[in-house]
Design an enzyme around this catalytic site. Structure first.
Site, mmCIF file in Angstrom:
data_model
loop_
_atom_site.group_PDB
_atom_site.id
_atom_site.type_symbol
_atom_site.label_atom_id
_atom_site.label_comp_id
_atom_site.label_asym_id
_atom_site.label_seq_id
_atom_site.Cartn_x
_atom_site.Cartn_y
_atom_site.Cartn_z
ATOM 1 N N ASP A 10 0.854 -1.203 0.000
ATOM 2 C CA ASP A 10 0.000 0.000 0.000
ATOM 3 C C ASP A 10 0.887 1.250 0.000
ATOM 4 O O ASP A 10 0.923 2.000 0.965
ATOM 5 C CB ASP A 10 -0.944 -0.011 1.223
ATOM 6 N N HIS A 243 9.780 -0.839 9.126
ATOM 7 C CA HIS A 243 8.681 -1.811 8.995
ATOM 8 C C HIS A 243 8.827 -2.646 7.716
ATOM 9 O O HIS A 243 9.360 -3.758 7.737
ATOM 10 C CB HIS A 243 7.335 -1.079 8.993
HETATM 11 C C1 BDR Z 1 2.718 -0.822 8.655
HETATM 12 O O1 BDR Z 1 1.649 0.121 8.517
HETATM 13 C C2 BDR Z 1 1.876 0.956 7.408
HETATM 14 O O2 BDR Z 1 1.619 2.291 7.715
HETATM 15 C C3 BDR Z 1 3.308 0.780 7.026
HETATM 16 O O3 BDR Z 1 3.498 0.947 5.640
HETATM 17 C C4 BDR Z 1 3.613 -0.635 7.462
HETATM 18 O O4 BDR Z 1 3.273 -1.563 6.464
HETATM 19 C C5 BDR Z 1 3.403 -0.623 9.991
HETATM 20 O O5 BDR Z 1 2.510 -0.859 11.037
HETATM 21 CA CA CA Z 2 2.850 -0.837 4.173
#
Ligand code: BDR
Ligand code: CA
Length: 323
Positions: A10, A243
């Site tokens: 995303d 992340h």
């Molecule tokens: C996840 O949430 C999204 O905002 C980031 O892209 C990542 O995949 C982290 O909690």
């Molecule tokens: Ca993400």
């Protein structure tokens, strides 16, 4: 041998960092980006995937996925974290290339069936496309190589949530889909906050990316200004947690992570909506909603310095390649 991946994403600032990492690392063959709502709405996240493909001359397909969760009311795009345009509100030219005509879940089904045991599905957004793929074609469970998820939080090192006290964003965006994906009969490895909150891109590290990795480093520096402002204002830190790139680091070198086995369930409503729970003890209970489910792997420790090193090495080589 290169690991072939479909990256369900995303984009999103850390998604872009993960996509470019997958494109850059010589041990990964990035077959496709499949898009999902989450950090941005589906039109924006698909536009951003196409933008990256065109700007950096990537060979991967792009397939557009779903715009909303399976059952819950949509939470809404994470514009406070990623900006209105998903890329920290930097100016972006509209891409002039098109997505694959198939919806993301169909693209996943077709591609996994065409290359049995070769495709690793890596999901770094809400798990709706993957849940639809495994529900509509359960036979792909035996045909995937591995399913790697950035999502969830299991309480290791006290990492329990980022969008609520007890939920991580990707799982909270579609908890029903996450429960389907975690309990399906396919091999899942979860890279959750337990490890992604243990690895940190400092502002100095991101400055180094800008200074040593050519255009790709400058792009990552530009989009991350907004993201770093969010981290500073929300958590008073100078940098950001790692992340989505951590899921790619696992694909490149699983030995960087310590894994724990056991079935996983997701709380799908109420105040703990999105809470992920792994049963990793063998104790038998009369009532046990985990008992018959397939044991999956959860990462509980990471060699964070090695992740930072492989990321910088990959991006430096990629950014300075001869075109
Ligand atoms: C996840 O949430 C999204 O905002 C980031 O892209 C990542 O995949 C982290 O909690
Ligand atoms: Ca993400």
């Amino acid at each position: 041998m290169k690991t072939k991946i479909i990256l369900d994403t995303d984009p999103g600032i850390d998604d872009a960092m993960a996509i470019l990492f997958a494109e850059a690392n010589p041990n990964v063959d990035l077959v496709a980006l499949t898009t999902v709502f989450g950090n941005a709405d589906i039109e924006t996240s698909t536009r951003n995937a196409l933008y990256l493909k065109q700007r950096f001359g990537m060979n991967c397909d792009v397939a557009k996925g779903v715009s909303k969760p399976l059952l819950r009311d949509p939470v809404g795009a994470s514009t406070a974290v990623h900006g209105e345009n998903g890329f920290g509100d930097i100016a972006l030219d509209a891409p002039t290339i098109a997505a694959d005509p198939r919806p993301a879940h169909q693209y996943i089904i077709d591609t996994v069936k065409a290359a049995p045991k070769e495709i690793t599905l890596v999901a770094v957004g809400p798990l709706t496309n993957l849940a639809m793929a495994i529900t509509q074609a359960p036979e792909i469970g035996d045909l995937v190589k591995e399913v790697v998820i950035m999502g969830g939080a299991f309480g290791t090192h006290d990492h329990t949530g980022n969008v609520t006290p007890f939920a991580e964003a990707n799982v909270h965006d579609d908890p029903h889909a996450a429960d389907i994906v975690f309990t399906a009969d396919w091999p899942v490895t979860v890279i959750g906050l337990d490890v992604t909150h243990e690895t940190f891109f400092s502002t100095d590290y991101i400055d180094t990316l800008r200074d040593t990795c050519g255009e790709v480093g400058e792009f990552m520096w530009d989009i991350s200004r907004f993201y770093l402002d969010f981290y500073k204002s929300r958590m008073d830190v100078d940098g950001c947690f790692v992340h989505d790139p951590s899921a790619i680091a696992y694909v490149i070198d699983p030995s960087l992570f310590t894994l724990r086995k056991g079935p996983i369930r997701v709380v799908c409503d109420g105040p703990a909506e999105g809470l992920t729970i792994q049963k990793h003890k063998p104790t038998k209970h009369k009532t046990d909603e985990w008992a018959e489910k397939r044991p999956q792997q959860v990462a509980i420790a990471v060699n964070d310095q090695a992740v930072l090193d492989v990321y910088l090495d990959s991006m430096t080589q990629y950014g300075n390649r001869e075109s």
